[in-house]
Design an enzyme around this catalytic site. Structure first.
Site, PDB file in Angstrom:
ATOM      1  N   ASP A  32      42.114  46.101  30.986  1.00  0.00           N
ATOM      2  CA  ASP A  32      42.263  45.516  29.661  1.00  0.00           C
ATOM      3  C   ASP A  32      42.970  46.521  28.768  1.00  0.00           C
ATOM      4  OD1 ASP A  32      41.271  43.075  27.954  1.00  0.00           O
ATOM      5  OD2 ASP A  32      41.020  44.847  26.690  1.00  0.00           O
ATOM      6  N   SER A  33      43.868  46.045  27.938  1.00  0.00           N
ATOM      7  CA  SER A  33      44.634  46.921  27.046  1.00  0.00           C
ATOM      8  C   SER A  33      44.601  46.398  25.621  1.00  0.00           C
ATOM      9  CB  SER A  33      46.100  47.019  27.499  1.00  0.00           C
ATOM     10  OG  SER A  33      46.215  47.582  28.778  1.00  0.00           O
TER      11      SER A  33
END
Length: 226
Positions: free
Chosen positions: A84-85
């Site tokens: 996840d970013s």
């Protein structure tokens, strides 16, 4: 620990084309098995998390969800990768803009600035049912790590912002940009790991593979090995 068994199957717990592209370019052909995760609900379970804790928690939640929801599709001896970013801009986490209008608003705020792209990684090992000894149990401990890269945004004109937003490319990208495609025109430089900015840090995945006893070369497909 050293793992002398057959090469593991890499499972990508994401439908992100950028993450898939990173792995394929690096010689890995993953099994793509995304799973549904209510990100807002996951974040709501945390008590005053730091930005890194938020992103890491979401990465871990995605990997766990795939193992829980799609276990029957995962081969034995698999490494399940969740990622996840988010962009940390002026102290506030920014997710995906989803629309052209929000993309324009984001770029009006971030142009000419420096922000941090924070990428969480969680790698889970799925073994076989008969793996019960202590060493094998230890190998199943998740590997989690956060990678942070500083991104220097260009002072982009209103016209170029509107044109970029209209392409749709940045709508589903953390921070409303890509490094490897059209968005690359508007990134002056980065400080850190470029693959992490695209979606997954190859150095982190290498360390995760070693954590489970596999040299990273064991993840490469035959074509990559020549």
């Amino acid at each position: 620990m050293s793992n002398s068994e057959a090469a593991p199957q890499v499972v990508l717990a994401s439908q992100s084309p950028s993450r898939l592209s990173i792995l394929r370019s690096a010689g890995v052909e993953p099994l793509v098995l995304p799973a549904g995760v209510d990100e807002d609900a996951e974040v709501a379970t945390l008590d005053s998390p730091t930005p890194a804790e938020t992103v890491q928690h979401l990465a871990h939640a995605k990997a766990r969800a795939v193992v829980r929801q799609r276990r029957a599709e995962i081969p034995e001896h698999s490494l399940v990768i969740g990622g996840d970013s988010m962009l940390l801009l002026d102290g506030v986490l920014q997710g995906k803009p989803h629309t052209a209008e929000e993309t324009i608003r984001r770029w009006e705020r971030q142009r000419g600035k420096v922000a941090e792209l924070i990428t969480g990684h969680a790698v889970l090992y799925v073994g076989s049912a008969d793996e019960e000894n202590e060493e094998q149990a230890a190998a199943r401990e998740p590997y989690v790590e956060v990678s942070t890269t500083r991104v220097h945004f260009a002072d982009v004109s209103d016209r170029d912002i509107a044109a970029y937003a209209a392409t749709g490319e940045p709508w589903e990208c953390a921070g409303a940009f890509t490094l490897e495609a059209l968005g690359g025109w508007f990134i002056e430089r980065i400080e850190g790991d470029p693959s992490s900015v695209i979606g997954l840090s190859l150095p982190v995945i290498r360390r995760a593979s070693a954590h489970f006893g596999y040299p990273v070369s064991s993840l490469w497909h035959r074509g990559a090995l020549g």
